[in-house]
Design an enzyme around this catalytic site. Structure first.
Site, mmCIF file in Angstrom:
data_model
loop_
_atom_site.group_PDB
_atom_site.id
_atom_site.type_symbol
_atom_site.label_atom_id
_atom_site.label_comp_id
_atom_site.label_asym_id
_atom_site.label_seq_id
_atom_site.Cartn_x
_atom_site.Cartn_y
_atom_site.Cartn_z
ATOM 1 C CG ASP A 211 -1.906 1.144 1.181
ATOM 2 O OD1 ASP A 211 -2.987 0.947 0.613
ATOM 3 O OD2 ASP A 211 -1.589 2.226 1.708
ATOM 4 C CB ILE A 212 1.081 4.178 -2.286
ATOM 5 C CG1 ILE A 212 1.423 3.319 -3.516
ATOM 6 C CG2 ILE A 212 1.837 5.494 -2.337
ATOM 7 C CD1 ILE A 212 1.020 3.945 -4.830
ATOM 8 C CD GLU A 254 -4.529 3.939 -1.543
ATOM 9 O OE1 GLU A 254 -4.721 4.359 -0.397
ATOM 10 O OE2 GLU A 254 -5.400 3.978 -2.437
#
Length: 334
Positions: A211-212, A254
């Site tokens: 996950d960004i 994301e």
């Protein structure tokens, strides 16, 4: 249970150049030819008296229920029904199924021929053609008009649902349009295949969720176009640095996922940490960018839902502990 005699499956049909399955009225497999067994790597004992739906995914079970049974009971036959059946290793094998009811005084079976997959659009056209034929048949059967009209409404609703589902399946690809990675649907199919392979060979595999960090801030500060460029660059990094056997996909937003075949806990953590460092050291349009990673390794007690839940829990722990880090589920105290 059907008593099996040589008349049910002679030698020529047993080795015909196509699959053949004979089903009872309830849908259990009464007989199957050697051609189908060889193709799908089953033994006869694996399939006899098992329900046909045991070879299908959830989506194909819905197609089988909503189209095959109503249609064959009404008309006595089905032509070119597209299905994907699971072989002994859990791999999906596409088929076109044509079936016809065989009936005498003491026996009723549905004989099915299984051929390689044809074009999906041809199946949809056949379905529409069959619908028109059914409607015409209803009008010709005036004495049973009231009952047939009720059946017609029910079948038409199921057909409309099936056509809608088939249209969605045709339009869906296995590739995420923005990033070029595989999409969530493809990932779910491959996860089910890895689980099936595990239960057959006990070969381990691990699942990573990436996950960004602070991606909302990227969108809010630089705009969604820049956010899309960030997603595309991360996808390129995953493609470039994942192993050839790994399965990388965009899970949504994301979030990205990696299936790591043949990988236990320590090795999966090493791979994830390497990817995390590459992301942190890369040049980004936003100046800097990091990812948090959660990992779970499949065990005999897991399901597709539980391994996803554990990897997500590990990801949450990475976020909670400051982001830009890797956490394996075994590192979290119970």
């Amino acid at each position: 249970m059907i008593e099996r005699t040589p008349e049910l499956m002679d030698e020529r049909l047993n080795h015909a150049p196509c699959g053949y399955i004979s089903l009872t009225h309830e849908g259990t497999i009464a007989d199957v030819n050697q051609t189908f067994l060889d193709k799908m790597k089953y033994t006869r004992a694996d399939l006899l008296d098992k329900h046909m739906e045991s070879l299908m995914s959830t989506a194909n079970k819905l197609i089988f229920h909503s189209y095959f049974f109503p249609f064959i009971n009404l008309n006595g036959h089905v032509d070119e029904l597209f299905l994907s059946l699971k072989d002994a290793s859990g791999q999906s094998v596409p088929y076109l199924l044509s079936g016809k009811i065989f009936q005498n005084d003491s026996l009723e079976l549905t004989d099915c021929i299984l051929l390689p997959m044809g074009k999906r659009i041809e199946y949809e056209q056949e379905l529409r053609s069959a619908k028109k034929q059914i409607e015409q048949a209803y009008w010709e059967k005036d004495q049973a008009l009231a009952k047939l009209e009720q059946i017609h409404r029910e079948i038409e609703q199921k057909q409309a649902e099936l056509i809608q589902m088939n249209t969605i399946l045709v339009e869906l690809s296995t590739t995420d349009k923005l990033t070029g990675l595989k999409n969530r649907r493809y990932f779910q199919e491959k996860l089910e295949e890895q689980i099936a392979l595990f239960h057959k060979t006990l070969q381990p595999f691990s699942l990573c969720i990436l996950d960004i960090d602070h991606f909302k801030k990227v969108n809010d500060t630089y705009g969604h176009q820049t956010g899309d460029q960030v997603l595309e660059q991360l996808a390129r990094i995953l493609k470039a640095h994942a192993r050839s056997e790994d399965i990388a996909a965009r899970y949504g937003g994301e979030e990205f996922v990696l299936i790591l075949p043949g990988t236990d806990g320590p090795e999966s953590r090493s791979i994830a940490e390497h990817l995390r460092q590459i992301v942190a050291e890369s040049s980004w349009i936003t100046g800097s960018l990091t990812v948090s990673v959660g990992i779970a390794t499949y065990t005999a007690e897991e399901t597709d839902a539980t391994i996803l839940k554990k990897a997500d829990q590990a990801l949450y722990t990475s976020k909670l502990n400051g982001r830009n880090r890797v956490t394996h589920i075994v590192e979290i105290p119970e």
